[in-house]
Design a protein around this motif. Structure first.
Motif, PDB file in Angstrom:
ATOM      1  N   UNK A  44      -5.439 -26.810  24.303  1.00 58.16           N
ATOM      2  CA  UNK A  44      -5.501 -25.893  25.529  1.00 58.16           C
ATOM      3  C   UNK A  44      -4.694 -25.439  26.660  1.00 58.16           C
ATOM      4  N   UNK A  45      -3.656 -25.274  27.282  1.00 59.41           N
ATOM      5  CA  UNK A  45      -2.772 -24.781  28.527  1.00 59.41           C
ATOM      6  C   UNK A  45      -3.565 -24.980  29.255  1.00 59.41           C
ATOM      7  N   UNK A  46      -4.334 -26.077  30.739  1.00 54.27           N
ATOM      8  CA  UNK A  46      -5.208 -26.161  31.418  1.00 54.27           C
ATOM      9  C   UNK A  46      -5.020 -24.775  32.062  1.00 54.27           C
ATOM     10  N   UNK A  47      -3.975 -24.689  32.598  1.00 55.89           N
ATOM     11  CA  UNK A  47      -3.625 -23.524  33.984  1.00 55.89           C
ATOM     12  C   UNK A  47      -3.901 -22.058  33.039  1.00 55.89           C
ATOM     13  N   UNK A  48      -3.378 -21.966  32.044  1.00 52.35           N
ATOM     14  CA  UNK A  48      -3.818 -20.397  31.443  1.00 52.35           C
ATOM     15  C   UNK A  48      -5.490 -19.950  31.357  1.00 52.35           C
ATOM     16  N   UNK A  49      -6.142 -21.671  31.612  1.00 60.92           N
ATOM     17  CA  UNK A  49      -7.583 -21.462  31.769  1.00 60.92           C
ATOM     18  C   UNK A  49      -8.544 -20.636  32.327  1.00 60.92           C
ATOM     19  N   UNK A  50      -9.335 -19.539  31.920  1.00 60.36           N
ATOM     20  CA  UNK A  50     -10.026 -18.973  32.600  1.00 60.36           C
ATOM     21  C   UNK A  50     -10.768 -19.859  33.774  1.00 60.36           C
ATOM     22  N   UNK A  51     -11.384 -19.242  34.647  1.00 60.65           N
ATOM     23  CA  UNK A  51     -11.804 -20.126  36.263  1.00 60.65           C
ATOM     24  C   UNK A  51     -11.918 -19.308  37.200  1.00 60.65           C
ATOM     25  N   UNK A  52     -13.577 -18.628  36.814  1.00 61.09           N
ATOM     26  CA  UNK A  52     -13.873 -18.153  37.652  1.00 61.09           C
ATOM     27  C   UNK A  52     -13.075 -15.716  36.952  1.00 61.09           C
ATOM     28  N   UNK A  53     -12.876 -16.468  35.820  1.00 59.75           N
ATOM     29  CA  UNK A  53     -12.818 -14.565  35.882  1.00 59.75           C
ATOM     30  C   UNK A  53     -11.103 -15.005  35.982  1.00 59.75           C
ATOM     31  N   UNK A  54     -10.246 -16.089  36.650  1.00 63.83           N
ATOM     32  CA  UNK A  54      -9.233 -15.676  36.416  1.00 63.83           C
ATOM     33  C   UNK A  54      -8.181 -16.756  35.529  1.00 63.83           C
ATOM     34  N   UNK A  55      -6.539 -16.798  35.489  1.00 63.99           N
ATOM     35  CA  UNK A  55      -6.144 -18.227  35.019  1.00 63.99           C
ATOM     36  C   UNK A  55      -6.389 -18.951  35.894  1.00 63.99           C
ATOM     37  N   UNK A  56      -6.347 -20.385  36.132  1.00 63.35           N
ATOM     38  CA  UNK A  56      -5.962 -21.017  36.924  1.00 63.35           C
ATOM     39  C   UNK A  56      -5.170 -21.365  37.817  1.00 63.35           C
ATOM     40  N   UNK A  57      -3.704 -20.891  36.737  1.00 61.30           N
ATOM     41  CA  UNK A  57      -2.678 -20.653  37.949  1.00 61.30           C
ATOM     42  C   UNK A  57      -2.449 -19.978  38.552  1.00 61.30           C
ATOM     43  N   UNK A  58      -3.068 -18.762  38.945  1.00 63.68           N
ATOM     44  CA  UNK A  58      -3.271 -17.747  40.003  1.00 63.68           C
ATOM     45  C   UNK A  58      -3.803 -17.962  40.922  1.00 63.68           C
ATOM     46  N   UNK A  59      -4.779 -19.230  41.216  1.00 64.00           N
ATOM     47  CA  UNK A  59      -5.467 -19.037  42.412  1.00 64.00           C
ATOM     48  C   UNK A  59      -4.232 -20.015  43.549  1.00 64.00           C
ATOM     49  N   UNK A  60      -3.088 -21.659  42.852  1.00 59.96           N
ATOM     50  CA  UNK A  60      -2.098 -21.834  43.515  1.00 59.96           C
ATOM     51  C   UNK A  60      -1.521 -20.530  43.329  1.00 59.96           C
ATOM     52  N   UNK A  61      -0.768 -20.132  42.626  1.00 58.38           N
ATOM     53  CA  UNK A  61       0.575 -18.642  43.090  1.00 58.38           C
ATOM     54  C   UNK A  61      -0.292 -17.826  44.178  1.00 58.38           C
ATOM     55  N   UNK A  62      -1.393 -17.284  43.939  1.00 54.25           N
ATOM     56  CA  UNK A  62      -1.804 -16.407  45.339  1.00 54.25           C
ATOM     57  C   UNK A  62      -1.774 -17.257  46.283  1.00 54.25           C
ATOM     58  N   UNK A  63      -1.351 -18.840  46.436  1.00 53.93           N
ATOM     59  CA  UNK A  63      -1.656 -19.184  47.701  1.00 53.93           C
ATOM     60  C   UNK A  63      -0.382 -19.003  48.189  1.00 53.93           C
ATOM     61  N   UNK A  64       0.631 -19.408  47.433  1.00 59.25           N
ATOM     62  CA  UNK A  64       2.123 -18.722  48.149  1.00 59.25           C
ATOM     63  C   UNK A  64       2.237 -17.309  48.460  1.00 59.25           C
ATOM     64  N   UNK A  65       1.696 -16.730  47.149  1.00 56.87           N
ATOM     65  CA  UNK A  65       1.613 -15.395  47.774  1.00 56.87           C
ATOM     66  C   UNK A  65       1.448 -14.699  49.151  1.00 56.87           C
ATOM     67  N   UNK A  66       0.657 -15.775  49.554  1.00 62.35           N
ATOM     68  CA  UNK A  66       0.398 -14.638  51.065  1.00 62.35           C
ATOM     69  C   UNK A  66       1.120 -16.247  52.012  1.00 62.35           C
ATOM     70  N   UNK A  67       2.247 -16.576  51.402  1.00 63.93           N
ATOM     71  CA  UNK A  67       3.223 -17.032  53.045  1.00 63.93           C
ATOM     72  C   UNK A  67       4.437 -16.300  52.517  1.00 63.93           C
ATOM     73  N   UNK A  68       4.468 -16.488  53.840  1.00 61.86           N
ATOM     74  CA  UNK A  68       6.169 -15.577  54.425  1.00 61.86           C
ATOM     75  C   UNK A  68       6.705 -16.360  54.044  1.00 61.86           C
ATOM     76  N   UNK A  69       7.702 -16.238  52.617  1.00 56.98           N
ATOM     77  CA  UNK A  69       8.600 -16.903  51.859  1.00 56.98           C
ATOM     78  C   UNK A  69       9.972 -16.368  51.509  1.00 56.98           C
ATOM     79  N   UNK A  70      11.117 -17.093  51.550  1.00 52.93           N
ATOM     80  CA  UNK A  70      12.176 -16.139  51.393  1.00 52.93           C
ATOM     81  C   UNK A  70      12.679 -16.174  49.899  1.00 52.93           C
TER      82      UNK A  70
END
Length: 192
Positions: free
Chosen positions: A19-45
């Motif tokens: 299984x792709x670990x990044x799509x594995x459920x971690x606390x009700x969400x795919x693991x990759x969503x946490x790191x993605x949300x961390x980046x979404x919280x920055x003012x990025x271009x």
């Protein structure tokens, strides 16, 4: 200062199983969503994700997804693909986050950027272990492209002065590589 956020999400998950670990459920969400949300919280271009599994793309609709260009699954191959994607844009720096480090937050990334220097960038440290998240200025992009093996940008991180390293707690520095770690870290996610 124009900044591109890069999410490295193209690992082979060899120690995790089929299984792709990044799509594995971690606390009700795919693991990759946490790191993605961390980046979404920055003012990025720009937000760029390096992927190898097209199913990961569905979790990153607001990222420019690029597929790893090399047949190898090393972190350096993903990093090279990321910098190729970043070079399509006029940016002054890049912030790099790993998709399997779910405890890095936007707050952590803002602290990281507070120690950023246009001369050399910045990185993270846990004990004696250097790791992402990290940020590098444009003049280092060629050096990032020249990295090889599964060390990613570790050679460049070793050259940073101590003041350019953000201390990470054990939990923030955790990356998930095995199925056993999912159960352990699901409990951590649920208590945060």
């Amino acid at each position: 200062m124009k900044t591109a956020g890069v999410l490295l999400a193209a690992g082979a998950s060899q120690r995790f199983g089929a299984q792709d670990k990044l799509l594995t459920d971690l606390g009700g969400r795919p693991m990759v969503s946490y790191a993605a949300n961390a980046l979404r919280g920055l003012d990025l271009d720009y937000k760029i994700a390096v992927i190898s599994n097209q199913a990961v793309r569905a979790e990153l609709p607001d990222f420019q997804c690029v597929t790893r260009t090399s047949g190898t699954t090393t972190q350096s191959a993903s990093l090279k693909t990321a910098i190729q994607g970043v070079n399509r844009h006029e940016v002054d720096r890049v912030v790099i986050v790993l998709g399997d480090m779910p405890f890095v937050t936007s707050s952590t990334l803002r602290k990281l950027l507070s120690v950023y220097s246009t001369e050399h960038g910045c990185g993270s440290i846990n004990g004696h272990r250097l790791s992402p998240p990290a940020s590098f200025p444009r003049h280092t992009f060629n050096a990032l492209m020249a990295q090889s093996g599964d060390q990613g940008a570790r050679a460049l991180l070793r050259m940073l002065p101590k003041k350019a390293l953000l201390p990470l707690s054990d939990i923030e520095a955790a990356d998930i590589d095995t199925q056993d770690q999912i159960a352990l870290y699901t409990h951590v996610i649920q208590t945060r």
